[in-house]
Scaffold this active site. Structure first.
Site, PDB file in Angstrom:
ATOM      1  N   ASP A 135      55.244  34.942  65.769  1.00  0.00           N
ATOM      2  CA  ASP A 135      55.079  36.359  65.432  1.00  0.00           C
ATOM      3  C   ASP A 135      55.975  37.226  66.297  1.00  0.00           C
ATOM      4  O   ASP A 135      56.153  38.415  66.020  1.00  0.00           O
ATOM      5  CB  ASP A 135      53.619  36.780  65.647  1.00  0.00           C
ATOM      6  CG  ASP A 135      52.766  36.465  64.434  1.00  0.00           C
ATOM      7  OD1 ASP A 135      53.331  36.105  63.392  1.00  0.00           O
ATOM      8  OD2 ASP A 135      51.536  36.582  64.533  1.00  0.00           O
ATOM      9  N   ASP A 172      48.817  30.937  56.043  1.00  0.00           N
ATOM     10  CA  ASP A 172      48.546  31.352  57.425  1.00  0.00           C
ATOM     11  C   ASP A 172      47.182  30.819  57.876  1.00  0.00           C
ATOM     12  O   ASP A 172      46.338  30.426  57.044  1.00  0.00           O
ATOM     13  CB  ASP A 172      48.561  32.897  57.450  1.00  0.00           C
ATOM     14  CG  ASP A 172      48.864  33.476  58.824  1.00  0.00           C
ATOM     15  OD1 ASP A 172      48.836  32.730  59.811  1.00  0.00           O
ATOM     16  OD2 ASP A 172      49.109  34.705  58.889  1.00  0.00           O
TER      17      ASP A 172
HETATM   18  C1  DGJ Z   1      49.994  36.195  61.331  1.00  0.00           C
HETATM   19  C2  DGJ Z   1      51.374  35.888  60.834  1.00  0.00           C
HETATM   20  O1  DGJ Z   1      52.067  35.087  61.731  1.00  0.00           O
HETATM   21  C3  DGJ Z   1      52.079  37.210  60.555  1.00  0.00           C
HETATM   22  O2  DGJ Z   1      53.413  36.984  60.196  1.00  0.00           O
HETATM   23  C4  DGJ Z   1      51.332  37.938  59.496  1.00  0.00           C
HETATM   24  O3  DGJ Z   1      51.378  37.190  58.307  1.00  0.00           O
HETATM   25  C5  DGJ Z   1      49.905  38.171  59.922  1.00  0.00           C
HETATM   26  N1  DGJ Z   1      49.279  36.956  60.334  1.00  0.00           N
HETATM   27  C6  DGJ Z   1      49.106  38.790  58.817  1.00  0.00           C
HETATM   28  O4  DGJ Z   1      47.790  38.933  59.117  1.00  0.00           O
END
Ligand code: DGJ
Length: 701
Positions: free
Chosen positions: A524, A456
């Site tokens: 997300d 990420d």
């Molecule tokens: C952003 C990601 O896109 C989410 O799926 C998750 O992993 C969060 N970060 C965690 O902080």
């Protein structure tokens, strides 16, 4: 389509290079002044006359305020050129721009290198082109070399400039958005102007994606000429489209945003990322199919592999993770048929929320007093692979790492640092920082037998600088390259390791990151209605198997919208399927339905993940996707109708990818279907009400 062998041919009489792909041709020539100029790009038929002509007609100069209008293959700043220059340089004595002399070329199969050198300065450039027998995608990139003793300042070093023939009009299709609403497809007329597409965020960005398609305004899903390009780069980038008042269209693109400058030192060379392009006569559908096929054949590391059914803990537990809670979720996931369990954020350092702990990559003893080992072991015993969330490029100021190495972060002296999501970014352009990151990642994967990393990156780059470094803007390039290098090294050392590209959802999705990752966390936003638009845009360039899509709880945490489980499943089943909800709170009925639908997904996944994607025309109220297996024997159609209304037309999907002479078996309804009839319109058995969806699995009889 004429079956010409894909090749590169040079015609010395006309100083013309002819690049041929299965269904397209690209022609360029060497100008008397040594500059490579664009001649033609399109279908074999459309370029036939130019290719056959004795001489290439030289454009003429309209006035003393214009150049000859011939498009450069890489725009330079010298001579009567007034469009955006892809190469912007300054020599140590202040002289700007390059003036080329041809220095020969090389042809090696489908790879053409055109060599150029500056007439008076020790600068060399190579323009690279690669065509292949199995794709209409042409890869292009540039290499620069400083053979002198003095530094050259580089403002832009684009990968390539692309041009299309004169069309009656020009329309652009591109992808825009933001966090939680990435990949929104937009279509509009190209203005007579310079139009810039860019990311200044140090990541590909949620806001614009370096994919573009051009047509004359009349192309449709299944017909019409479309020219499309995509830049394989995961940091800041810029593509400038130029429709000039004489109505010619060119675009130049490469890494870095405007305003940056960096040094090509004595003896140094610089390779740009690939800027790939294709022409198709088969409309927008043809363009996305050609991109999917190219990415599978030449970019994605594991194209043949089935993507596992994932469970990810993020929406269920947020930062509140511990061994017992994750185990409960893992057991519930395993019972449903999940194949890969991913522990998301919150497992390390002092990470109880997003204010602390990033950078301290050891299990948080309060949550995992025995380390990660027991959970990993249990997940493996449950028959699933184990995946782990990491955000290796970032650090919270409240972390041991930052307290120990405050100088490791990207920052500019005498400027206030900007924290986004309470975090700062590490400077991977520093060898010591990149080495540190590789070391702990390697150790983590090795020690725990980790099968999958969700990598990420949750902030954009700001205030980018490198105190004391003579060439601070190199950071924008070196950081991304270091990310690539670390991922490549991890993959090489751990051949079973799979990686998901994530940057707060789909903020880092492009052909550069896809060369070292197996899938992308698309967004997300897991609301299935919003997802339909996100997935539609994503599919313009990216194939379904890299489109990670989870079913989460209802109401959705992003939108508050409530939707039926079946609808949520059908949306996620259109890509690399996963689950992300509070499974321990699902009712027995929901769990039973989920298990049944996961079994269906496993039955259809080879077709979805490895098939050919069509977007069938429907009644107008329904959206549908159609995946056909490569041999055409198996088909999956998924259709969704978000809103129902009295008097709506009967839901149908025109399945033109079916064989009109064939009969098909509808597996779930045990019915027989004629290809000819379904091509004119398959009646979809959508249930009444909003958020209706259906899935049809056909096998040739
Ligand atoms: C952003 C990601 O896109 C989410 O799926 C998750 O992993 C969060 N970060 C965690 O902080």
């Amino acid at each position: 389509m004429r079956a010409l062998p894909p090749s590169v041919v040079y015609d010395p009489a006309r100083r013309l290079w002819l690049l041929t792909t299965p269904a397209s041709r690209y022609l360029l020539r060497e100008d008397p002044d040594g500059s490579p100029r664009h001649v033609a790009w399109g279908s074999h038929e459309a370029t036939e006359a130019v290719a056959a002509a004795e001489a290439v007609a030289a454009p003429t100069i309209a006035s003393s305020f214009d150049g000859d209008g011939a498009a450069d293959e890489l725009g330079i700043e010298t001579g009567a050129r007034f469009g955006p220059a892809g190469l912007q340089i300054r020599f140590a004595d202040g002289t700007r721009g390059a003036q080329w002399a041809g220095a020969g070329h090389g042809i090696d199969g489908g790879h053409l290198v055109i060599r150029l050198r500056d007439r008076r300065y020790p600068l060399r450039a190579e323009l690279h082109y690669r065509v292949r027998p199995d794709t209409d995608v042409i890869e292009r990139w540039t290499v620069l070399a400083n053979d002198g003793q003095e530094p050259i300042t580089v403002g832009r070093a684009d990968s390539a400039a692309w041009s299309v023939p004169l069309l009656t009009d020009y329309r652009m299709s591109h992808l825009v958005g933001g966090w939680n609403h990435e990949f929104q497809l937009r279509r509009s007329q190209v203005p007579v102007a310079e139009t810039g597409f860019t990311s200044r965020r140090g990541l590909t960005s949620h806001h614009a994606n370096p994919w573009l398609a051009i047509d004359d305004g009349t192309a449709e899903e299944d017909r019409g000429s479309v020219w499309s390009t995509a830049l394989a780069w995961s940091g800041s980038w810029r593509i400038t489209l130029h429709r000039d008042p004489a109505d010619r269209l060119t675009w130049t693109g490469g890494l870095g945003h405007e305003g940056l400058s960096w040094t090509l030192g004595p003896g140094q060379t610089f390779d740009t990322p690939v800027f790939a392009g294709l022409h198709t006569g088969d409309g927008f559908g043809g363009a996305s199919r050609a991109w999917h096929d190219y990415l599978r054949r030449h970019v994605i590391p594991t194209p043949q592999e089935d993507r596992p059914v994932v469970y990810n803990s993020w929406e269920a537990t947020g930062f509140t993770v511990d061994e017992a809670g994750q185990l409960r979720l893992a057991e519930a996931a395993a019972r449903l048929g999940v194949e890969l369990f991913v522990l998301d954020d919150g497992w390390f350092g002092g990470r109880r929320d997003d204010t602390a702990g990033l950078g301290d990559w050891r299990p948080y003893p309060g949550a995992f007093p025995r380390g990660l080992g027991p959970l990993v072991q249990k997940v493996h015993q449950l028959g699933m692979r184990f995946g782990l969330w990491v955000e290796p490029e970032m650090v919270n100021a409240d972390s041991d790492l930052y307290r120990e190495h405050p100088d490791w972060v990207v920052h500019t002296p005498n400027r206030d640092p900007t924290e986004l999501r309470h975090q700062l970014m590490l400077d991977y352009g520093r060898e010591d920082v990149a080495r540190w990151a590789h070391r702990w990642l390697d150790q983590l994967v090795r020690e725990h037998g980790i099968d999958f990393l969700k990598w990420d990156a949750n902030r954009a780059v700001t205030d980018a600088g490198r105190p004391g470094h003579p060439d601070p803007d190199r950071l924008w390039i070196d950081h991304t390259r270091a990310v690539y290098r670390i991922m490549d090294q991890l993959r090489a050392d751990h051949p079973r390791l799979r990686i998901e590209a994530c940057a707060g959802g789909g903020g880092r999705a492009d052909a550069g990151i896809l060369a070292r990752t197996d899938q992308v966390w698309t967004s997300d936003n897991t609301d299935p209605v919003d997802r339909l638009a996100i997935q539609h845009g994503f599919g313009m360039f990216f194939p379904p198997e890299v489109m990670a899509a989870w079913v989460t709880d209802s109401p959705n945490i992003a939108t508050g919208r409530s939707t039926p489980l079946r609808f949520r499943f059908h949306v996620s089943m259109a890509g690399a399927f996963g689950l992300g909800g509070k499974l321990t709170e699902w009712t027995p009925e929901e769990l039973a339905e989920a298990a049944e639908l996961i079994a269906v997904y496993k039955r259809i996944r080879r077709v979805v993940q490895h098939g050919v994607l069509y977007r069938p025309a429907t009644d107008g109220c329904t959206a549908a996707v159609h995946y056909a297996s490569a041999d055409g024997d198996e088909h999956v159609i998924i259709a969704w109708r978000v809103e129902t209304g009295f008097g709506q037309r009967r839901p149908v999907a025109r399945l033109t990818a079916l064989d009109p002479a064939a009969e098909y078996h509808d597996v779930d309804r045990d019915a027989r279907l004629s290809g000819a009839v379904a091509r004119t319109g398959l009646a979809l058995d959508l249930p009444a009400g909003d958020y209706a969806s259906t899935l049809v699995h056909l096998r040739r009889v």
